[in-house]
Motif scaffolding. Structure first.
Motif, PDB file in Angstrom:
ATOM      1  N   MET A 194      -0.482   5.638  -5.460  1.00  0.00           N
ATOM      2  CA  MET A 194       0.617   6.445  -4.918  1.00  0.00           C
ATOM      3  C   MET A 194       0.862   6.084  -3.455  1.00  0.00           C
ATOM      4  O   MET A 194       1.989   5.920  -3.019  1.00  0.00           O
ATOM      5  CB  MET A 194       0.294   7.936  -5.029  1.00  0.00           C
ATOM      6  N   ARG A 195      -0.239   5.960  -2.714  1.00  0.00           N
ATOM      7  CA  ARG A 195      -0.085   5.607  -1.304  1.00  0.00           C
ATOM      8  C   ARG A 195       0.488   4.210  -1.150  1.00  0.00           C
ATOM      9  O   ARG A 195       1.294   3.936  -0.267  1.00  0.00           O
ATOM     10  CB  ARG A 195      -1.433   5.700  -0.585  1.00  0.00           C
ATOM     11  N   LEU A 196       0.050   3.342  -2.053  1.00  0.00           N
ATOM     12  CA  LEU A 196       0.481   1.947  -1.996  1.00  0.00           C
ATOM     13  C   LEU A 196       1.984   1.811  -2.208  1.00  0.00           C
ATOM     14  O   LEU A 196       2.631   0.995  -1.563  1.00  0.00           O
ATOM     15  CB  LEU A 196      -0.273   1.170  -3.082  1.00  0.00           C
ATOM     16  N   VAL A 197       2.525   2.598  -3.122  1.00  0.00           N
ATOM     17  CA  VAL A 197       3.953   2.458  -3.399  1.00  0.00           C
ATOM     18  C   VAL A 197       4.797   3.344  -2.485  1.00  0.00           C
ATOM     19  O   VAL A 197       5.996   3.457  -2.696  1.00  0.00           O
ATOM     20  CB  VAL A 197       4.285   2.747  -4.878  1.00  0.00           C
ATOM     21  N   GLY A 198       4.167   3.954  -1.486  1.00  0.00           N
ATOM     22  CA  GLY A 198       4.968   4.615  -0.455  1.00  0.00           C
ATOM     23  C   GLY A 198       5.089   6.112  -0.579  1.00  0.00           C
ATOM     24  O   GLY A 198       6.036   6.693  -0.068  1.00  0.00           O
TER      25      GLY A 198
END
Lengths: 294, 231
Positions: A203-207
């Protein structure tokens, strides 16, 4: 957006069913204990209040007291901080009310001359804090023109002190349980979240912002809290109602009257569900924050 | 136009290992750049710094106007929304379908459902997996899984695509398929930065090559090949 979070949270509760059940039963058990503690501490407090309501101190004045001296005593009573209310009964009034109670008394008392009345004028006092009754009584006894101070059964005072202790212990127990549950839930949810740390990472990776990530978990904690309070609420409502009916609204003795169930149990239920929700959400938030430092 | 500017960047991990030292680099918009070097040369660290998984100890990294090195933890999402990242291990969610995995990157923006569906299908078309949208990641081959990851990385139209050894787990033929997809994405205007140690791919693509060795930039060729860099 919020709708999606609620949907996802419900999905996740069922997807991680065993862990959710662990959290829910953990909340339930604590809330049952907290509920019982609230019920009993509130009742104990209620007993105390009832006793306090009935509790009066009688100040008997000297027989040969004049009206001016009575006024002085009254002034003194007004100055005393522990006295919330006082009523004056003159000896004539007392004689009058006694005569009304029985014909035998009437026959005797009617023969009294004006100055033969053997009764005393009395002040009836209500105290603010009846735990202080001893010192207040001693103070009153030292006053001029006061012949006797009486405050009914001394045992009542002991009851009050015992109830106070019980109430304090129960409040400590309640707080302790709440703290313990908060920790247990934080740990249970931490376990649940541990198995989803990959999801959080992605989730953090995709913003996703931190709030984006926290929200579904907070909602999940809220749902766990609500589910966890269902059984405790049922127990509180049905348990208290049947207890109240079985003991006929009093606990062993008439002066320990129980709190009327309605709306008392509903307020307690509301408190329980609020504790469940707050503890669930806080535990969840605490646990998810750990994984937001990537 | 410059998209990435790196000035005097140093990265030392807490265990004392120096991964990068005094790195200066500029990458233009629309570039396709390979970052090569032996294991431990700092390739992966560079990619991690670019999407702010790690922070440099020193120096400046600017991507599209964002000062990445100074970006606070709570604001990282602002950078991540402008770029896509692809990893060697795909990082797909096993319990979501291919479609859901890709749509995942759009749902966090709170876009309308129709828009999410259209964009997701478009991205899956681009990587050639439209017909597998309803399958789960473990039903796909490694190459297909990596395509899903690429689709997820580009679905919101980022300016920059970072790839950390995207072909590391794949056989040569599959790897080349992935490279074709990346080339198409690059031709559409997305800047691609790819860390790899796959010789064949680098040789075949004839793109800009940056060679790192022990955290230092050794060579920077406009149309390089792996063999002549390392040899």
């Amino acid at each position: 957006m919020i709708g999606r979070d609620i949907r996802d949270a419900i999905k996740s509760v069922f997807r991680n069913f065993s862990l959710s059940m662990a959290s829910i039963s953990c909340i339930s058990i604590t809330l049952i204990l907290v509920g019982l503690a609230i019920l009993s501490s509130y009742n104990v407090d209620h007993f105390t209040k009832l006793i306090e309501q009935d509790f009066s101190v009688f100040v008997y004045l000297d027989k040969d007291i004049t009206d001016e001296e009575i006024a002085i005593v009254e002034e003194e009573l007004k100055k005393n901080n522990n006295i919330v209310q006082y009523d004056f009964d003159s000896k004539e009034e007392i004689a009058q009310s006694m005569m009304e109670t029985s014909d035998v008394l009437r026959n005797i008392m009617e023969k009294w001359e004006e100055d033969e009345n053997p009764l005393n004028d009395v002040f009836r006092l209500k105290l603010k804090d009846i735990r202080e009754v001893k010192t207040t009584a001693q103070k009153l006894e030292k006053m001029d023109n006061v012949s006797l101070v009486d405050y009914g059964e001394k045992i009542v005072n002991n009851f009050i002190i015992a109830f106070d202790v019980i109430e304090k212990i129960l409040i400590i127990v309640v707080l302790l349980f709440i703290v313990v549950t908060a920790f247990l839930i934080a740990n249970t949810i931490k376990l649940a979240i541990f198995s989803r740390r990959r999801e959080i990472e992605i989730m953090r990776l995709v913003g996703a912002s931190n709030f984006n990530i926290e929200l579904p978990f907070i909602v999940e904690g809220l749902i766990l809290g609500i589910f966890g309070s269902i059984i405790p609420i049922i127990i509180v409502i049905y348990g208290y109602f049947s207890f109240y009916i079985k003991y006929d609204g009093q606990f062993f003795s008439p002066f320990m009257r129980l709190v009327v169930p309605e709306p008392f149990v509903y307020i307690v239920s509301l408190i329980l569900v609020s504790i469940g929700i707050i503890v669930g959400m806080m535990g969840s938030l605490r646990a998810v924050r750990k994984y937001l430092k990537i | 136009m410059e998209l990435i500017r790196i000035r005097g960047v140093e990265k030392q991990y807490k265990n004392g290992v120096t991964a990068l030292c005094n790195l200066n680099l500029s990458i233009k918009k629309g570039d396709f750049v390979f970052v090569i070097g032996a294991s431990g040369s700092g390739k992966s660290t560079l990619i991690k710094l670019l999407h702010r998984e790690e922070r440099p100890n020193k120096g400046q990294i600017i991507i599209g106007g964002i000062d990445v090195a100074k970006l606070k933890n709570g604001k990282v999402y602002k950078l991540r929304r402008k770029l896509g990242v692809v990893f060697q291990d795909f990082k797909l969610l096993p319990r979501l379908t291919v479609f859901e995995n890709v749509a995942f990157a759009l749902e966090i923006f709170g876009l309308p459902k129709d828009e999410i569906r259209d964009k997701t299908i478009k991205a899956l078309e681009l990587v050639g997996l439209k017909n597998k949208a309803k399958q789960f990641p473990n039903q796909l081959s490694g190459g297909e899984q990596q395509r899903v990851a690429i689709a997820r990385a580009i679905v919101n139209g980022p300016k920059l695509l970072l790839c950390d050894e995207p072909t590391g787990n794949l056989d040569p033929d599959t790897s080349f398929g992935i490279m074709k997809v990346l080339e198409v994405i690059n031709n559409m205007g997305t800047t691609v930065v790819m860390a790899t140690h796959d010789k064949e791919i680098v040789d075949r693509m004839k793109k800009r090559v940056i060679l790192l060795d022990e955290g230092k930039l050794i060579k920077d060729y406009a149309k390089g090949t792996y063999s002549n860099e390392v040899a």
